[in-house]
Design an enzyme around this catalytic site. Structure first.
Site, PDB file in Angstrom:
ATOM      1  N   GLU A  39       0.797  -1.169   0.082  1.00 41.20           N
ATOM      2  CA  GLU A  39       0.028  -0.051  -0.032  1.00 41.20           C
ATOM      3  C   GLU A  39       0.780   1.157  -0.063  1.00 41.20           C
ATOM      4  O   GLU A  39       0.275   2.332  -0.357  1.00 41.20           O
ATOM      5  CB  GLU A  39      -0.949   0.120   1.123  1.00 41.20           C
ATOM      6  N   MET A  59      24.550   8.681   1.651  1.00 39.96           N
ATOM      7  CA  MET A  59      24.439   9.998   2.530  1.00 39.96           C
ATOM      8  C   MET A  59      24.851   9.716   3.760  1.00 39.96           C
ATOM      9  O   MET A  59      25.306  10.499   4.769  1.00 39.96           O
ATOM     10  CB  MET A  59      22.929  10.643   2.269  1.00 39.96           C
ATOM     11  N   PHE A 101     -11.051  -7.921  13.662  1.00 42.71           N
ATOM     12  CA  PHE A 101     -10.102  -8.387  12.772  1.00 42.71           C
ATOM     13  C   PHE A 101      -9.854  -7.132  11.712  1.00 42.71           C
ATOM     14  O   PHE A 101     -10.758  -6.494  11.115  1.00 42.71           O
ATOM     15  CB  PHE A 101     -10.547  -9.687  12.118  1.00 42.71           C
ATOM     16  N   GLN A 102      -8.592  -6.767  11.511  1.00 40.06           N
ATOM     17  CA  GLN A 102      -8.047  -5.867  10.692  1.00 40.06           C
ATOM     18  C   GLN A 102      -8.674  -4.284  10.945  1.00 40.06           C
ATOM     19  O   GLN A 102      -8.932  -3.794   9.868  1.00 40.06           O
ATOM     20  CB  GLN A 102      -8.305  -6.234   9.110  1.00 40.06           C
ATOM     21  N   LYS A 158     -17.568  -1.192   6.315  1.00 37.11           N
ATOM     22  CA  LYS A 158     -17.977  -2.105   5.253  1.00 37.11           C
ATOM     23  C   LYS A 158     -19.461  -2.064   5.170  1.00 37.11           C
ATOM     24  O   LYS A 158     -20.013  -2.058   3.809  1.00 37.11           O
ATOM     25  CB  LYS A 158     -17.695  -3.348   5.329  1.00 37.11           C
TER      26      LYS A 158
END
Lengths: 170, 592
Positions: free
Chosen positions: B57, B488, B119-120, B169
Site C-alpha cells: 500500500e 548519504m 479483525f483488521q 464495510k
C-alpha cells in the site's frame, strides 16, 4: 525582523463545526507541534448551526502565537480564530468546585474565608463542605491557596471561558 | 457498469465508483482486502476506472503521488482496513509534506464493530489525522457522495494535500441517494485565500524596483499552482533580469539551462545560489517555505536582506524565518498581479543597477562548484547522471528519485527546463519513493521516458513494485547508482562521526541484473566509465522495464555541502575543504 523572545499568554476563541474528531484535531495540533495549552474548554454554543466554541489559553513568543492562529485556521472544520488578548478587552471566568474537610475547630474559619471570596456552599456534611466559586483564574488560585491548610481534599475546575467586552461578536 | 441516473438508489460501493468517475478519475492505485470487497466488486462490473494492483500500500500512495505531480490531477488510492491503511501512512505523510493532492479511500470494519478490536481494525482517522490535510469517517451512506466530492475539493484546492475517507464495510452495502459534485453542498469553514491583497502587491513592486542585489527563490508552490504560475514566474524573472534559484521541490519551474538560473539552493545547492542567498538585499520567495534544508543556520540566514514571501498557506509565513512583506495567495494570481503592477509603473529592467551584483555572482559561478575529479577506471556517480542527462535531453523525460546522495546529484546535475518532470520526496525524505512514483508517472504519460534515479539501498525499500511494473508492462527504467553504501549516511559518518561507518554498508546486496530478470524485466550493468553510454542507450532502446546497475565509486561524497548548523557562506566545496574547516559544532551535530 527577529521576533522578541518574550513569552506572552493569549486567550483564544475558536469556532468549530461540532463534529466527531474536531477536538482531537485541535489538541493534536498543539501536542504535535509542541505548543502549550494552559486551559481548554469546549461546548456547543450555536446548536442551530452545529457550532462549538473552544476557548484556549496558551503561551508563546509572538512568532509562536501567530503560528498557532495560522495552524488553527488551517484545520478544515475551524470557522474562525479570535485572539481575544490581541483584539481588545475581554472577560474571562472559570468555575471551581472545592471540597474541604476538617475538624470542628476549622469549620468556622473555612466558612469565613468562603464568605470573603463569595464562594457558595453547594454541599455540606458534618465532616465536609463543597464550595462553588466563579471568577478569574487568579482569584480561584488565591482562594484555593488560602483553603489548602484548612483541608482541601479535592478540586474540580472548568478551565477558562472568555468573551470580548462591548457589543462586537466574540 | 452503466452510469445510472442520479435519482436511482445506489449502494455505497456503487456511489464510490460513481463519485470517482464524476471527479474525472481514470486510474486508481490499490490493493484489495476484506473491508473493501464491495468496492472491488463494483470495480469489476465497470470499465470507466482503471485499477492498478500494487504490491504494497505504500507503493500505491507513492504511485498516486507520481501520477498527481506529473499530471496536475488528484491521485487516488484504494486500500483495505487495518494493515492496508497503516501501510499507507508513510505515503500520506510524504504527500502532506510535499503538498501533493491525494484522495485515499480506506476500508473500515462495519460501524457496529468499530472500537471492538475487530479483525483488521485500526483507528484510521486517529492514525492519519496528523498526516492528512483532512480525513473523514463515513457513518451514514447518504453522506458518502458529498464526503468524497468534498475530499477531492480539499485535496486539490488551497495548499494541496492528502485526504483520507474511511469507509466502514456496512456503508458500502447500504443504499442511498447519490449526489453529483455540482449539487453537493460546500464547506463554509474552508476558504483558501487565492487572491492577494492589492496593497501588498504595490509594496512588493516598490521593493523590486529599488533592489540592488535581488534574488528570486522559487519553490514547489509554483509547481502546485500549475503551468500558468511557472510561465508567469519565468516572465517576471525575465522582466526584471534578476537571478533566480529554485528549491528541490521547485526544479523545473524556471528553465535550468537559462543564464539567469543559478542552480539548486540549500544544503547541497550551488556555490552561486547559496552565496547569492546569503548576500542578497531582496529575497523574493514565491511558493517556498524556508525549509531548514534551505536556510541552514536561521540566525545567519540572508542577514542583510528584506524578504517578500508569497504562499497560499498563511501558516508558512513567519514560521521559520520572519519576513518583511507577506503575500497570501495563489502563486499564479500573485505573479499576474505583480507583473501587471510593474507594467503599470512603466517598470523597465535596469541592468546598470544590478550589474555589480551580477558581476559578483559570475565570480561565484567561476568556482564551478559541481566539478568533480573524473576517472577512466571507476564510474563517478556524477558522470553517470551527466551522461544520462546528455543522452536523454532530446526526449520527453520524467525523472523520479529515491532519497540520498543520488537524489542530490540528480537535483544538481539533471537540468529541468519544464515543470512537472521531476518527482522527488523532499520534505519527508522517503527512501523507496522513486520506483512506485515512476510507475504513477508512466501511467499518466504512457509514451514518455520515465527514469527512477535510485540508490541500491533505497530501491530495496519498495523493490516489490517491479512486479507491478512488469504486470502492466510499464517501461519504467530504474537507474541505480550502486555504491554499496547508504551513501548519504556514510558521508555524514565520514564528516561528523570520525569515519565510523556504523551499519551503513549493505553486505549481501542482490545481483540486480538477475533480480530484474526474476521479475521479468531487463537487467543491465555498467562497471567501467566506458560502458556507461552504451548501457544508457540500451536502456532507452528497450521497450520494457529495465533495472540498470551502475557500479559507482563507493567513496564519492556529494558537494557542495552546507554542514549542519552552518551559514550559507560556510559551504564545503569538496574533499579538500574538509581538512581546512573546523569540526562541525556541537549545536550543528544535533541537527538532522
Amino acid at each position: 525582523m527577529a521576533a522578541p523572545e518574550t513569552v506572552e499568554k493569549h486567550t483564544m476563541a475558536v469556532l468549530v463545526d461540532n463534529e466527531p474528531g474536531v477536538l482531537a484535531r485541535v489538541i493534536g495540533l498543539f501536542s504535535g507541534r509542541g505548543y502549550n495549552i494552559e486551559s481548554l474548554t469546549v461546548a456547543e454554543t450555536d446548536p442551530k448551526n452545529k457550532l462549538s466554541r473552544i476557548t484556549i489559553v496558551t503561551s508563546g513568543t509572538p512568532m509562536i502565537i501567530e503560528q498557532i492562529k495560522a495552524q488553527l485556521n488551517r484545520i478544515v472544520p475551524v470557522h474562525g480564530v479570535h485572539d481575544l488578548t490581541e483584539e481588545g478587552p475581554f472577560v474571562e471566568r472559570e468555575l471551581a468546585l472545592i471540597k474541604v474537610t476538617g475538624g470542628a475547630e476549622s469549620r468556622a474559619e473555612t466558612l469565613r474565608l468562603a464568605d470573603i471570596f463569595h464562594a457558595r456552599v453547594v454541599d455540606t456534611t458534618p465532616e465536609s463542605y463543597v464550595f462553588e466559586m466563579t471568577g478569574s483564574t487568579e482569584k480561584l488560585d488565591a482562594f484555593i491557596n488560602l483553603m489548602e491548610p484548612l483541608g482541601v481534599v479535592d478540586i474540580s475546575r472548568t478551565g477558562v471561558a472568555a468573551i470580548s467586552r462591548g457589543a462586537d461578536k466574540f | 457498469m452503466a452510469v445510472q441516473p442520479a435519482t436511482h438508489e445506489l449502494s455505497g460501493a456503487e456511489m464510490v465508483i460513481r463519485a470517482l468517475v464524476d471527479q474525472g478519475v481514470d486510474v486508481v492505485f490499490g490493493y484489495p482486502g476484506g473491508a473493501v470487497l464491495p468496492i472491488y466488486d463494483a470495480l469489476f462490473k465497470q470499465n470507466r476506472l482503471r485499477h492498478i494492483l500494487v504490491r504494497h500500500e505504500q507503493g500505491a500512495v507513492h504511485a498516486a503521488e507520481g501520477y498527481a505531480r506529473s499530471s496536475g490531477k488528484v491521485g487516488v488510492v484504494l486500500v483495505t482496513s487495518g494493515p492496508g491503511a497503516t501501510n499507507a501512512v508513510t505515503g500520506l505523510t510524504d504527500a502532506l509534506m510535499d503538498s501533493v493532492p491525494i484522495v485515499c479511500l480506506t476500508g473500515q470494519v462495519p460501524t457496529h464493530l468499530i472500537g471492538n478490536d475487530a479483525f483488521q481494525e485500526a483507528d484510521t482517522t486517529g492514525i492519519t489525522r496528523p498526516c492528512t490535510k483532512h480525513n473523514y469517517l463515513v457513518k451514514d451512506v447518504n453522506d458518502l457522495a458529498r464526503v468524497i466530492h468534498e475530499a477531492f475539493m480539499i485535496a486539490r484546492t488551497g495548499r494541496p494535500g492528502p485526504v483520507v475517507v474511511d469507509l466502514p464495510k456496512d456503508m458500502l452495502f447500504a443504499t442511498g441517494l447519490y449526489l453529483p459534485p455540482e449539487t453537493a453542498p460546500t464547506r463554509k469553514s474552508y476558504r483558501p485565500q487565492i487572491k492577494p491583497p492589492a496593497t501588498r502587491i504595490t509594496g512588493a513592486a516598490q521593493l523590486i524596483m529599488a533592489a540592488k542585489k535581488p534574488l528570486f527563490y522559487g519553490g514547489g508552490g509554483l509547481i502546485n499552482s500549475g503551468p500558468r504560475a511557472c510561465a508567469l514566474f519565468s516572465e517576471l524573472v525575465r522582466l526584471t533580469g534578476f537571478p533566480v534559484t529554485l528549491t528541490l521541490m521547485g526544479l523545473g519551474a524556471y528553465p535550468a539551462s537559462d543564464k539567469q538560473y543559478l542552480g539548486l539552493v540549500g544544503m547541497h545547492g550551488t556555490f552561486e545560489s547559496n552565496n547569492a542567498m546569503h548576500d542578497c538585499d531582496l529575497m523574493i520567495n514565491i511558493g517556498a517555505r524556508f525549509d531548514d534544508r534551505v536556510t541552514g543556520k536561521v540566525a545567519a540566514f540572508a542577514p542583510h536582506s528584506r524578504k517578500i514571501h508569497v504562499d497560499i498557506d498563511p501558516s508558512s509565513i513567519n514560521k521559520n524565518v520572519g519576513v518583511d512583506l507577506a503575500i497570501v495567495g495563489d502563486c499564479a494570481e500573485v505573479l499576474a498581479a505583480l507583473i501587471a503592477e510593474l507594467k503599470a509603473q512603466v517598470y523597465k529592467a535596469d541592468p546598470a543597477r544590478i550589474a555589480p551584483w551580477w558581476r559578483q555572482i559570475e565570480t561565484w559561478r567561476k568556482r564551478d562548484c559541481l566539478r568533480y575529479v573524473k576517472s577512466d577506471t571507476i564510474i563517478k556517480p556524477q558522470y553517470a547522471i551527466e551522461r544520462l542527462y546528455a543522452l536523454t535531453r532530446d526526449r520527453d523525460v520524467f525523472i523520479t528519485t529515491e532519497v540520498g546522495q543520488h537524489q542530490m546529484w540528480a537535483a544538481q546535475l539533471f537540468k529541468f527546463d519544464k515543470p512537472f518532470h521531476w518527482m522527488t520526496s523532499g520534505g519527508l525524505g522517503t527512501m523507496g519513493y522513486g520506483l512506485p512514483a515512476a510507475m504513477g508517472v508512466q501511467l499518466a504519460h504512457p509514451d514518455a521516458l520515465v527514469v527512477d534515479i535510485a540508490g541500491e539501498a533505497s530501491i530495496l525499500m519498495n523493490i516489490q513494485e517491479m512486479s507491478t511494473v512488469c504486470q502492466y508492462r510499464l517501461p519504467v527504467k530504474v537507474f541505480i547508482l550502486n555504491n554499496q553504501y547508504m551513501g548519504m549516511v556514510r558521508q555524514w559518518q565520514e564528516l561528523l562521526h570520525g569515519g565510523r561507518y556504523s551499519e551503513s554498508y549493505t553486505a549481501a546486496l542482490p545481483d540486480f541484473v538477475k533480480l530484474a530478470e526474476a521479475f521479468g524485466a531487463v537487467g543491465l550493468r555498467a562497471e567501467k566509465p566506458g560502458e556507461v553510454d552504451r548501457i544508457i542507450n540500451e536502456m532507452i532502446a528497450v521497450d520494457r522495464p529495465v533495472i540498470v546497475d551502475v557500479q559507482v565509486d563507493p567513496k564519492e561524497n556529494c558537494f557542495p555541502m552546507i554542514p549542519s548548523g552552518a551559514a550559507h557562506n560556510e559551504m564545503l566545496l569538496g574533499p579538500e575543504d574538509k581538512q581546512t574547516s573546523g569540526p562541525v559544532s556541537e549545536e550543528g551535530m544535533v541537527l538532522v
